[in-house]
Design a protein around this motif. Structure first.
Motif, PDB file in Angstrom:
ATOM      1  N   ARG A  62       4.390 -25.911  27.594  1.00 39.68           N
ATOM      2  CA  ARG A  62       4.871 -25.708  28.959  1.00 39.68           C
ATOM      3  C   ARG A  62       5.062 -24.227  29.284  1.00 39.68           C
ATOM      4  N   ASP A  63       5.533 -23.436  28.320  1.00 38.69           N
ATOM      5  CA  ASP A  63       5.740 -22.010  28.560  1.00 38.69           C
ATOM      6  C   ASP A  63       4.624 -21.140  27.991  1.00 38.69           C
ATOM      7  N   ARG A  64       3.552 -21.773  27.485  1.00 40.58           N
ATOM      8  CA  ARG A  64       2.370 -21.092  26.949  1.00 40.58           C
ATOM      9  C   ARG A  64       2.703 -20.222  25.738  1.00 40.58           C
ATOM     10  N   LEU A  65       3.708 -20.649  24.983  1.00 43.51           N
ATOM     11  CA  LEU A  65       4.052 -20.006  23.722  1.00 43.51           C
ATOM     12  C   LEU A  65       3.898 -21.016  22.592  1.00 43.51           C
ATOM     13  N   PRO A  66       3.480 -20.576  21.407  1.00 40.92           N
ATOM     14  CA  PRO A  66       3.326 -21.501  20.280  1.00 40.92           C
ATOM     15  C   PRO A  66       4.651 -22.120  19.858  1.00 40.92           C
ATOM     16  N   ARG A  67       4.557 -23.142  19.044  1.00 38.98           N
ATOM     17  CA  ARG A  67       5.732 -23.746  18.428  1.00 38.98           C
ATOM     18  C   ARG A  67       5.432 -23.985  16.951  1.00 38.98           C
ATOM     19  N   ALA A  68       6.424 -23.709  16.122  1.00 38.35           N
ATOM     20  CA  ALA A  68       6.289 -23.929  14.682  1.00 38.35           C
ATOM     21  C   ALA A  68       7.666 -24.169  14.106  1.00 38.35           C
TER      22      ALA A  68
END
Length: 425
Positions: free
Chosen positions: A347-353
């Motif tokens: 949604r915010d165009r940032l990765p998730r890990a």
């Protein structure tokens, strides 16, 4: 015209497929054989772990082999906006993570002797409107002062030295960015992991993950079951397997690319004399670059649609028109390749890990994954070895997208919205 990825069609086939059965015990099972999974498998195998990688199709067949082959530093979003939203310290830390991603790709190419034409030619972000140039200039001033002095502006008057098009109003150069043959790169990473002892199984989708009473998980595939002390999901937008929690948090957006026939050097010297990666400032973005064998690759979000042969061909026609608007002299050039792929957009165009219920994951690169996926594969190998503090995304909450249950029914609405923004902003 071939409706397949140029990168995959011109890369050598992966030869390191494991002959071992899908059975027994593993220290780590990795789900997904793209750049995240292959770099993680390499890093973990170097540590001496028994690694089993399960790929539903073939190595690099999804997003890792279907992108533009651009290894760019910098955010997908405007740096000034990110600094205001996250705070300067956090924005700078994340920006440097993207820099580290490009450095990591370069290091692995050198250490593993991967023949992928890696070259730091830089990236040129082109202003599609005069006001876009003004915004880029304000951002570049902030970037140069805070985190990236290797950026500079190019005025409209000086732009012909960078790109042979009259459509743009100047741009910003990111000197650290690079390009490569991403098909040969992902295959080379997987070959390196296999040489270090990682067992890599193709056509082996993970269909079940069952937690075990003593810790770890039982991993079920059509070829057999494995008991894993740790599991890493590196699957992106995969629609195979028990990934419902992930699917509610990622929107799979189609990205489409065409590649021309090989072009004369004098033509390329007029179109892209510096051979930089280029991307424009539109919401329905277009980008282009020169391939290692002197073709022009032209891509973007021609439509907000899923990827399939019919959709790819329709999007390819739109991209051809956009390419000819940018470079009118290519009107009669043959298109040799046209393909699409799904970008795992958050949604915010940032990765998730991170880790959830004993399962590790890294994904959601949102169109900036070539360098970040490589970097995060190596980082997650450290995180799984007890160094959670190295994860740059560890403090980021990842809520489900309201109304999204895995099928992106709203893509046409989103596409119409961004077309309007491109027209009026």
């Amino acid at each position: 015209m071939k409706l397949k990825s140029y990168w995959l069609d011109t890369a050598p086939a992966f030869t390191g497929v494991s002959k071992e059965p899908v059975a027994g015990k593993a220290d780590v099972v990795i789900v997904g054989g793209g750049l995240t999974g292959s770099s993680a498998a390499l890093a973990l195998a170097k540590k001496g772990a028994r690694v089993v990688l399960c790929e539903a199709e073939t190595v690099g067949s999804a997003a890792s082999g279907r992108n533009g082959g651009m290894c760019n530093n910098g955010f997908a979003q405007d740096y000034a906006v990110m600094s205001a939203k996250l705070g300067m310290e956090t924005a700078n830390r994340l920006y440097r993570a993207f820099d580290a991603g490009v450095d990591t790709v370069e290091r692995l190419v050198r250490e593993e002797d991967i023949d992928c034409s890696f070259a730091r030619t830089g990236k040129l972000k082109l202003a599609a409107k005069p006001e876009h140039y003004d915004k880029l200039a304000r951002t570049q001033e902030l970037l140069a002062a805070q985190v990236d002095p290797d950026t500079r502006m190019v005025s409209r008057a000086d732009l012909p030295a960078e790109v042979g098009s009259q459509r743009y109003f100047g741009g910003m150069i990111f000197e650290k960015s690079a390009g490569m043959h991403v098909g040969r790169y992902v295959t080379g990473l997987a070959e390196a992991a296999a040489r270090r002892g990682a067992q890599i199984h193709q056509h082996t989708p993970v269909m079940g993950l069952r937690p075990l009473p003593g810790g770890g998980h039982e991993v079920t595939t059509p070829q057999g079951r494995i008991t894993a002390s740790q599991v890493l999901l590196a699957s992106g937008t995969s629609n195979v397997g028990p990934l419902g929690w992930i699917r509610r948090r990622i929107v799979p957006v189609g990205a489409f690319i065409i590649v021309t026939e090989p072009l004369p050097i004098d033509v390329l010297d007029r179109l892209l004399p510096t051979r930089r990666m280029t991307v424009d400032t539109k919401n329905l973005v277009n980008y282009c670059r020169v391939t290692p064998d002197n073709r022009l690759l032209f891509g973007g979000r021609a439509r907000f649609a899923v990827s399939n042969p019919k959709s790819d061909a329709e999007s390819g026609a739109i991209l051809r028109n956009s390419m000819c608007e940018m470079f009118p002299e290519l009107a009669d050039v043959r298109i040799d390749y046209c393909w699409g792929g799904m970008v795992d957009m958050t949604r915010d165009r940032l990765p998730r890990a991170g880790e959830r219920n004993g399962i590790y994951y890294s994904m959601g690169y949102s169109g900036h994954g070539t360098q970040m996926s490589t970097y995060m594969g190596t980082v997650m190998a450290e995180v799984m070895d007890g160094r959670a503090e190295l994860n740059p995304w560890k403090d980021f909450h990842w809520p489900a997208i309201p109304g999204h249950f895995g099928t992106p029914w709203f893509l046409p609405i989103v596409g119409a919205y961004y077309r309007l923004k491109d027209r009026f902003q």
